[in-house]
Design an enzyme around this catalytic site. Structure first.
Site, PDB file in Angstrom:
ATOM      1  N   ARG A  83       0.858  -1.183   0.000  1.00 56.16           N
ATOM      2  CA  ARG A  83       0.000   0.000   0.000  1.00 56.16           C
ATOM      3  C   ARG A  83       0.889   1.226   0.000  1.00 56.16           C
ATOM      4  NH1 ARG A  83      -2.480   0.293   5.069  1.00 56.16           N
ATOM      5  NH2 ARG A  83      -1.116   2.040   5.470  1.00 56.16           N
ATOM      6  N   GLU A 102       5.132   6.893   2.304  1.00 59.40           N
ATOM      7  CA  GLU A 102       5.893   5.635   2.384  1.00 59.40           C
ATOM      8  C   GLU A 102       5.157   4.581   1.585  1.00 59.40           C
ATOM      9  OE1 GLU A 102       5.861   4.337   6.466  1.00 59.40           O
ATOM     10  OE2 GLU A 102       3.676   4.222   6.539  1.00 59.40           O
ATOM     11  N   ASN A 104       4.110   0.533   2.160  1.00 67.85           N
ATOM     12  CA  ASN A 104       4.065  -0.570   3.127  1.00 67.85           C
ATOM     13  C   ASN A 104       4.090  -1.881   2.360  1.00 67.85           C
ATOM     14  OD1 ASN A 104       3.152   1.069   5.672  1.00 67.85           O
ATOM     15  ND2 ASN A 104       1.809   1.715   4.013  1.00 67.85           N
ATOM     16  N   SER A 109      -2.763  -2.924   6.012  1.00 66.63           N
ATOM     17  CA  SER A 109      -4.089  -3.283   6.511  1.00 66.63           C
ATOM     18  C   SER A 109      -5.200  -2.356   6.031  1.00 66.63           C
ATOM     19  CB  SER A 109      -4.065  -3.320   8.038  1.00 66.63           C
ATOM     20  OG  SER A 109      -3.685  -2.061   8.538  1.00 66.63           O
ATOM     21  N   LYS A 263      12.636   2.232   5.265  1.00 67.63           N
ATOM     22  CA  LYS A 263      12.767   3.681   5.032  1.00 67.63           C
ATOM     23  C   LYS A 263      14.084   4.001   4.331  1.00 67.63           C
ATOM     24  CE  LYS A 263       8.943   4.468   7.259  1.00 67.63           C
ATOM     25  NZ  LYS A 263       8.474   3.097   7.196  1.00 67.63           N
ATOM     26  N   LYS A 322      12.469   9.690  10.468  1.00 65.40           N
ATOM     27  CA  LYS A 322      11.808   8.377  10.400  1.00 65.40           C
ATOM     28  C   LYS A 322      12.768   7.250  10.734  1.00 65.40           C
ATOM     29  CE  LYS A 322       8.308   9.194   6.913  1.00 65.40           C
ATOM     30  NZ  LYS A 322       7.721   8.576   5.719  1.00 65.40           N
ATOM     31  N   GLU A 326       7.669  -0.054  10.833  1.00 62.44           N
ATOM     32  CA  GLU A 326       6.324   0.005  10.278  1.00 62.44           C
ATOM     33  C   GLU A 326       5.324   0.063  11.426  1.00 62.44           C
ATOM     34  OE1 GLU A 326       5.849   0.394   7.134  1.00 62.44           O
ATOM     35  OE2 GLU A 326       7.980   0.192   6.796  1.00 62.44           O
ATOM     36  N   GLY A 327       4.065   0.327  11.080  1.00 65.07           N
ATOM     37  CA  GLY A 327       3.013   0.214  12.088  1.00 65.07           C
ATOM     38  C   GLY A 327       2.537   1.533  12.656  1.00 65.07           C
ATOM     39  N   ARG A 408      -7.568   7.712   5.153  1.00 61.56           N
ATOM     40  CA  ARG A 408      -7.573   7.832   6.616  1.00 61.56           C
ATOM     41  C   ARG A 408      -7.446   9.301   6.973  1.00 61.56           C
ATOM     42  NH1 ARG A 408      -2.562   4.147   7.576  1.00 61.56           N
ATOM     43  NH2 ARG A 408      -2.098   5.268   5.660  1.00 61.56           N
TER      44      ARG A 408
END
Length: 432
Positions: A83, A102, A104, A109, A263, A322, A326-327, A408
């Site tokens: 994604r 970024e 993923n 998700s 990253k 950064k 992840e997450g 989002r």
């Protein structure tokens, strides 16, 4: 644990249609790029050399990657579900531009829940007497697109009786998102099992042909929804990960693809000529990809890195720091960024971070609906994600597609964090 509804905005948010289309148009290019990086050992070795010296987690992933390559890959079918996330940067003249935050490459998700969100917003608009506006919402079903990729990989694996294994966390707060994809697979008569690293350690095994078995069932595809953070691993879990990586099963992602999403790799891709080298013969793809890049800077040891660190310390509000994580919820901004950089500016530890220009989107008003939260209008900014799915068999790309989108939205006082981090909520683009 109590079952709760996923948080969402009351109203859909305005998204410039030209940028929405641009994000979709570049997704197949990003799929090709991620796949090319995952096959380029020399590039990964060189790019991550400084990072693995100071970042244990990346180093451990890299050790498994090298070990599996030395032994020879048993896997011949490769499945990528990624994604790519963007914000709309309002430049000096106020014209919004699409800038990548970024990409993923593991456990990307909300493909499931966002498949339901447009219907919610359509209903809200109708209740408000806005049927015409409701009819303009873009249909979106990533769970179907992601399941199609998994189903294709399962089919190419070539065993009708084999199962798809979702590798999940000990405590699964995001289970309903995963169930949407799982149900799509059951609808295609593909059996799905859900296991944790611990189960793999205790019950997983390989036969002589390196086929993977769980509880006596052959596994065709391992779909990771866990394994992207250091806290997901202890010694047993690392051993389980190695067992999975050595197997013939299609891993989504395999460990090389997970490394392609770091990253440090993102920062390296912004170097002049790098995209041309990785995607030779794809000049148009390179142009489309590069148009989405925000300024990215290396903090490697040396004069150039010293200069970059000093620049960020002097003007911390211009940048984001950064780590290789992840997450969501890991990035550093403003005063915190300045303090960390002051502390590590002369140490090799700084090479485990990258520096990026801070994107400045135009805020808009909306209501964020969250369990047990007061209902108030907030100034919000949005982030658009496009799901990409590809399947490669040997050298042949069998599938390469954009599978849907995710919007989002969060209140502007939160610098960092997504839905899982409890900051952002699910939204639907209203194209303008």
């Amino acid at each position: 644990q109590v079952v709760n509804y996923a948080p969402f905005t009351l109203l859909p948010s305005a998204v410039p249609s030209a940028l929405f289309e641009q994000a979709y148009a570049v997704q197949q290019d990003f799929n090709l790029l991620v796949d090319a990086i995952s096959q380029n050992k020399e590039f990964l070795e060189r790019t991550l050399a400084s990072t693995i010296k100071v970042d244990d987690f990346t180093a451990q992933l890299f050790r498994i990657y090298t070990q599996v390559l030395e032994e020879g890959l048993a896997q011949s079918v490769f499945l990528g579900i990624n994604r790519s996330d963007y914000m709309f940067d309002c430049g000096v003249d106020g014209t919004p531009a699409l800038k990548q935050i970024e990409i993923n490459t593991i456990a990307a998700s909300f493909g499931g829940l966002t498949s339901r969100t447009a219907a919610v917003h359509g209903r809200v608009l109708k209740v408000l007497g806005k049927s015409k506006e409701a009819s303009r919402l873009v249909p979106n079903n990533p769970s179907k697109g992601l399941a199609l990729g998994i189903a294709k990989a399962w089919e190419l694996y070539g065993s009708q009786s084999a199962v798809v294994m979702f590798l999940v966390e000990e405590d699964q707060r995001n289970i309903f998102d995963q169930r949407c994809i799982e149900n799509e697979l059951w609808d295609r008569n593909i059996r799905v099992i859900r296991k944790r690293f611990r189960d793999v350690f205790e019950k997983g095994s390989l036969d002589d042909a390196r086929r993977l078995y769980m509880d006596g069932q052959e596994v065709a595809v391992v779909y990771y929804r866990e394994g992207y953070m250091p806290k997901n691993y202890d010694q047993q879990n690392w051993e389980a990960r190695l067992l999975l990586e050595r197997s013939r099963a299609v891993k989504c992602p395999d460990i090389a693809t997970q490394l392609a999403g770091t990253k440090k790799v993102q920062q390296e891709l912004s170097q002049p000529g790098m995209l041309e080298r990785l995607l030779s013969g794809h000049a148009e793809a390179v142009t489309r990809i590069r148009a989405t890049f925000a300024g990215l800077y290396s903090l490697d040891m040396g004069k150039e890195g010293d200069k970059i660190a000093a620049m960020a310390i002097a003007d911390p509000d211009r940048f984001v720091l950064k780590p290789q994580r992840e997450g969501g919820g890991n990035n550093l901004y403003g005063e915190e960024l300045r303090q960390i950089l002051e502390k590590i500016k002369d140490s090799p530890e700084r090479t485990s971070y990258i520096l990026m220009d801070k994107i400045k989107p135009q805020p808009a008003m909306n209501y964020l609906l969250r369990a047990h939260s007061p209902l108030q209008v907030s100034e919000c900014i949005s982030e658009l994600g496009i799901f990409g799915v590809y399947v490669r068999q040997g050298k042949e790309m069998v599938m390469n597609t954009a599978a849907g989108h995710l919007l989002r939205t969060k209140a502007i006082e939160h610098a960092d964090g997504g839905v899982a981090a409890g900051v952002a909520v699910l939204d639907t683009p209203y194209l303008v």
